[in-house]
Enzyme design. Structure first.
Site, mmCIF file in Angstrom:
data_model
loop_
_atom_site.group_PDB
_atom_site.id
_atom_site.type_symbol
_atom_site.label_atom_id
_atom_site.label_comp_id
_atom_site.label_asym_id
_atom_site.label_seq_id
_atom_site.Cartn_x
_atom_site.Cartn_y
_atom_site.Cartn_z
ATOM 1 N N MET A 130 4.195 5.026 -13.086
ATOM 2 C CA MET A 130 3.887 4.599 -11.915
ATOM 3 C C MET A 130 3.117 6.031 -11.240
ATOM 4 O O MET A 130 3.160 7.302 -12.147
ATOM 5 C CB MET A 130 5.079 4.506 -10.878
ATOM 6 C CG MET A 130 5.722 3.227 -11.226
ATOM 7 S SD MET A 130 7.525 3.224 -10.228
ATOM 8 C CE MET A 130 6.716 2.915 -8.597
ATOM 9 N N HIS A 131 2.451 6.266 -10.144
ATOM 10 C CA HIS A 131 2.186 7.319 -9.350
ATOM 11 C C HIS A 131 0.895 7.910 -9.831
ATOM 12 O O HIS A 131 0.391 8.915 -9.205
ATOM 13 C CB HIS A 131 3.199 8.283 -9.126
ATOM 14 C CG HIS A 131 4.870 7.888 -8.890
ATOM 15 N ND1 HIS A 131 4.825 7.008 -7.759
ATOM 16 C CD2 HIS A 131 5.829 7.746 -9.403
ATOM 17 C CE1 HIS A 131 6.247 6.741 -7.600
ATOM 18 N NE2 HIS A 131 6.767 7.177 -8.500
ATOM 19 N N ASP A 163 7.000 0.372 -13.301
ATOM 20 C CA ASP A 163 7.951 0.248 -14.544
ATOM 21 C C ASP A 163 9.673 0.087 -14.136
ATOM 22 O O ASP A 163 10.287 -0.516 -14.809
ATOM 23 C CB ASP A 163 7.916 1.814 -15.442
ATOM 24 C CG ASP A 163 7.905 2.798 -14.951
ATOM 25 O OD1 ASP A 163 8.078 2.904 -13.729
ATOM 26 O OD2 ASP A 163 7.717 3.944 -15.660
#
Length: 495
Positions: A81-82, A240
């Site tokens: 992520m991110h 995830d």
């Protein structure tokens, strides 16, 4: 027989998991790669590594199982992520992706709070501005690389770069989108207020979808590269952590999961957007419609035990190390361990927090130190859980666990005692990739809903219940909680 493919684009590898119609994993393919650290605190990766990794992983699982591409009904995507992936109008990569573990953006987090207002930021997005999130990375590029900023036409997250290569579509699931902190958490879509405050063009942001929704199909070009069938549907999937929760059956309000890997994550599904007023735990959309989640994140969970073994007992197996710790009574004879070896997120969003053993005496040996590490990680996880319940989440009766750390019966028992909940293991072991496959199964029409899918294929088995040490460890936890406030001035180099 029909099959579903789940693809997990992680930080160090891309994994492809093939699941049959009964929910059994019939094959796994993977391809590894590395990320770059061009400067201290920086963490970057070439997005093309994810695409080449996906090609290799898909080819590997198809070859090893012999399953024809025509037998794959749908594909689900998940991944780290991110990250910030910046593309120009021709979908060319403008710079290496800035990853979730990049720490360069402390000043940008302050700038975001100033631009939006700290309380307003949390009220809209459910989160404070932290260096791991996507928004501070975009602000950093805006302010430090204006020549790149002027050429941006699309912003994607890591797994969605693979989606672009597979389908030609710019699309994003709502769980991963919420992790950018550019989302309106309640509205489950991009926040005009946040985008405007940070001077981010809304046209750059992809259309967002619920996790089981179909976002496109495999193109002929991608089919030639991967061996997949052109026209195979691709569902939105999830970040995830949300996909891992689907894979462990944590999709209904009141269900809770604990992932005990290098980091430790407590994940709770909710039926409404709930956030912690100070932003000390994360609040995101879940990977299915009308669901959200709270999530506390500990940076060094099983990673603390790995560090301890490598530093002090490199010739001893984890199993032997932990078995010996079982000879020590609960509370480790007064020895405490702070697990902040790489800073912390929950309950203390402090990159300068540090680890410590406190209370050492000559009567302590390696067994005590090992048990103190196990207990210290459990105490830190309890701190995050307490923030989640204080925000309005019901205290859990059962917590479903996954990750390497949960292989230890002693650690599971300590977790049951400290978290005051039954600890259950699940029959699924492929985590996020399996969850992405279940989302694809719903998108393909195998199941009417995500809860129906998880009920059909995910089974939880109780493995530890709160026992005689619960009260003792509760008292020790109170002493543990006092350590960070007492030691923080030392961590920060202040008197």
């Amino acid at each position: 027989m029909a099959h579903i493919l789940g693809i997990d684009v992680s930080t160090t590898a891309t994994k492809a998991v093939l699941v049959d119609g009964t929910g059994v994993v019939v094959g796994i393919g993977s391809a590894e790669y590395m990320y770059d650290v061009p400067q201290p605190l920086w963490s970057e990766q070439d997005p093309e590594l994810w695409w080449s990794g996906a090609i290799a992983a898909i080819g590997s699982v198809l070859a090893s199982t012999g399953v024809p591409a025509d037998d794959i009904d749908a594909i689900g995507l998940t991944g780290q992520m991110h990250g910030a992936v910046l593309l120009d109008a021709a979908d060319a990569v403008l710079r290496p992706a800035i990853l979730w573990n990049d720490q360069r953006t402390a000043a940008e987090c302050d700038a975001i709070r100033a631009a939006v207002g700290p309380a307003r930021l949390i009220a809209i997005t459910g989160n404070d501005a932290l260096t791991g999130f996507t928004a501070p990375k975009l602000v950093w590029v805006r302010d430090h690389e204006p020549e790149i900023w002027q050429r941006v036409a699309h912003v994607l997250l890591p797994k969605d770069f693979v989606r672009l290569r597979l389908s030609g579509e710019h699309a994003l699931d709502k769980a991963d989108g919420a992790g950018t902190i550019l989302f309106d958490l309640a509205a489950r879509d991009w926040s005009p207020v946040i985008l405007d405050a940070l001077r981010i063009d809304p046209a750059w942001m992809p259309r967002t979808f619920e996790g089981p929704a179909v976002t496109g199909t495999v193109t002929a070009l991608a089919a030639r590269a991967t061996g997949l069938r052109a026209g195979t549907p691709i569902v939105a999937g999830g970040g995830d952590q949300a996909a891992n929760a689907v894979g462990t059956g944590v999709v209904s309000p009141g269900t809770v999961a604990l992932s005990l890997g290098t980091s430790g994550v407590i994940f709770a599904a909710t039926d409404r957007p709930i956030f912690e007023p100070a932003g000390r735990v994360h609040a995101f959309c879940h990977a299915l419609p009308d669901r959200w989640h709270l999530m506390s994140v500990m940076l060094s969970a099983a990673g603390s035990l790995r560090w301890f073994r490598e530093a002090l007992a490199p010739d001893v197996s984890f199993a032997d190390l932990v078995e010996a710790a079982g000879e020590v009574p609960a509370g480790s004879d007064g020895l405490l361990f702070l697990p902040y070896l790489t800073g912390e997120r929950s309950p203390h969003p402090d990159p300068l927090a540090r680890g410590a053993f406190v209370g050492l005496t000559v009567r302590h040996d390696r067994r005590h130190l090992t048990r103190a590490v196990l207990e210290g990680v459990a105490f830190g996880l309890r701190d995050g859980l307490d923030l989640m319940t204080a925000a309005g989440m019901p205290a859990p009766n059962e917590i479903r666990v996954s990750g390497g750390g949960t292989a230890s019966a002693l650690w599971r028992q300590i977790l049951a005692d400290v978290l005051d909940a039954e600890i259950a293991t699940v029959n699924t072991t492929e985590g996020a990739a399996f969850g992405a496959a279940l989302l694809a199964a719903v998108g393909a029409g195998w199941f009417a809903s995500v809860p129906e899918a998880t009920k059909a294929v995910v089974a939880a088995t109780p493995s530890a219940s709160p026992g005689r040490d619960r009260d003792v460890l509760g008292e020790v936890h109170e002493r543990y909680r006092a350590l960070y406030p007492a030691l923080a001035p030392t961590f920060h180099g202040t008197p």
